[in-house]
Write an enzyme that holds these catalytic residues in place. Structure first.
Site, PDB file in Angstrom:
ATOM      1  N   ARG A   1      -7.585  -2.240   0.524  1.00 20.27           N
ATOM      2  CA  ARG A   1      -6.030  -2.824  -0.322  1.00 20.27           C
ATOM      3  C   ARG A   1      -6.198  -3.826   1.004  1.00 20.27           C
ATOM      4  NH1 ARG A   1      -2.192   1.194  -3.445  1.00 20.27           N
ATOM      5  NH2 ARG A   1      -1.081   0.160  -2.654  1.00 20.27           N
TER       6      ARG A   1
ATOM      7  N   LYS B   1       1.886  10.215  -2.857  1.00 12.79           N
ATOM      8  CA  LYS B   1       2.070  10.508  -4.251  1.00 12.79           C
ATOM      9  C   LYS B   1       0.923   9.913  -4.765  1.00 12.79           C
ATOM     10  CE  LYS B   1       4.561   6.371  -4.330  1.00 12.79           C
ATOM     11  NZ  LYS B   1       4.006   6.176  -2.596  1.00 12.79           N
TER      12      LYS B   1
ATOM     13  N   ARG C   1      -5.749   3.509   4.793  1.00  6.87           N
ATOM     14  CA  ARG C   1      -6.492   4.211   3.691  1.00  6.87           C
ATOM     15  C   ARG C   1      -7.127   3.633   3.270  1.00  6.87           C
ATOM     16  NH1 ARG C   1      -2.360   4.307  -0.835  1.00  6.87           N
ATOM     17  NH2 ARG C   1      -1.732   1.841   0.257  1.00  6.87           N
TER      18      ARG C   1
ATOM     19  N   ARG D   1       6.528  -4.014   3.145  1.00 11.63           N
ATOM     20  CA  ARG D   1       6.045  -2.765   2.402  1.00 11.63           C
ATOM     21  C   ARG D   1       7.782  -1.752   2.957  1.00 11.63           C
ATOM     22  NH1 ARG D   1       0.418  -0.909   1.587  1.00 11.63           N
ATOM     23  NH2 ARG D   1       1.711   0.499  -0.097  1.00 11.63           N
TER      24      ARG D   1
ATOM     25  N   ARG E   1      11.728   1.863  -8.770  1.00 12.14           N
ATOM     26  CA  ARG E   1      12.306   1.543  -6.911  1.00 12.14           C
ATOM     27  C   ARG E   1      13.051   0.495  -6.825  1.00 12.14           C
ATOM     28  NH1 ARG E   1       6.447   1.566  -6.545  1.00 12.14           N
ATOM     29  NH2 ARG E   1       6.105   1.464  -4.538  1.00 12.14           N
TER      30      ARG E   1
END
Ligand code: AP5
Length: 214
Positions: free
Chosen positions: A160, A13, A127, A171, A88
């Site tokens: 992160r 996204k 990431r 998640r 969400r």
């Protein structure tokens, strides 16, 4: 026209948002980015959000909806915006719907990027994110030209806190339980373009732009 960018954590996204915003001349509203900004600035909201984000849980609906409603009233959103990571939950979708109706606004399309969960674990744990400007990279698929340095602002890129394998799994569980059902809520109400997000970044981008430009 408003657009919702939907998909599980790591679907791409954030990677695709800028191209959509540029093509449609609309601002990008990422609830995750808003929370990370508050976290960086050490606000009360940032502390509250951190307690959920680092466990892979969702920030309470009313907190998120108040933030989005406030952002949507800003002048740059008058002609539409790209909602990334919102709604969400079904209650968030219902609150958004009420706000849009009350303010004579609408969502014209949903871009639903879908990727298998095993690929997402690899993407998110690899990431790296620039803490200064928020640009994202991947150690294998999309590395910064200079290792550890952001290509856009030259700041340091880091992992992160919520990209550890354990939190990524939490998640994805949260997505399956609370967020995936939002799609069934959206489908009868607006046009949903489902894109296979497991393809190359540029291919995914082209397919999204073709979908929204009709
Ligand atoms: P948020 O920041 O929204 O995180 P997320 O939805 O989990 O999404 P990500 O940013 O992790 O993934 P992405 O889809 O943007 O993927 P990206 O493009 O970076 O939210 C964080 C937290 O805030 C939530 O967990 C929650 O606690 C809270 N929160 C936020 N919104 C909320 C709400 N509405 N309600 C309640 N709580 C909320 O790509 C991932 C990686 O893959 C990158 O390394 C990228 O380079 C790579 N990549 C991307 N596309 C491809 C491709 N096609 N091929 C190969 N690699 C690719």
């Amino acid at each position: 026209m408003g657009v919702i960018l939907f998909g599980p954590p790591g679907a791409g996204k954030g990677t695709q948002a800028a191209a959509i915003c540029e093509a449609m001349s609309i601002p990008h509203i990422s609830t995750g980015d808003i929370f990370r900004k508050h976290l960086k600035e050490g606000t009360e909201l940032g502390q509250l959000a951190k307690s959920y984000i680092n466990k892979g849980q969702l920030v309470p609906d009313q907190v998120v909806c108040d933030i989005v409603a406030s952002r949507l009233t800003e002048p740059d959103c008058a002609a539409g915006s790209l909602l990334d990571g919102f709604p969400r939950t079904v209650p968030q979708a219902e609150m958004l719907n009420t706000w849009l109706t009350q303010n004579q606004r609408s969502v014209g399309a949903v871009i639903n990027i879908q990727v298998d969960f095993d690929i997402l674990v690899a993407r998110l744990s690899g990431r790296r994110t620039c803490l200064a400007c928020g640009a994202t990279y991947h150690i294998d698929n999309n590395p910064p030209p200079i290792a550890g340095r952001c290509d856009k602002c030259e700041s340091e890129v880091v992992q992160r806190d919520d990209d550890s394998v354990e939190t990524v799994r939490a998640r994805l569980d949260t997505y399956a339980k609370d967020t995936a059902p939002v799609l069934a809520w959206l489908e009868p109400r607006t046009v949903v373009h489902t894109i296979d997000g497991s393809q190359a970044i540029q291919t995914v981008r082209s397919k999204i732009l073709s979908a929204i430009q009709g």
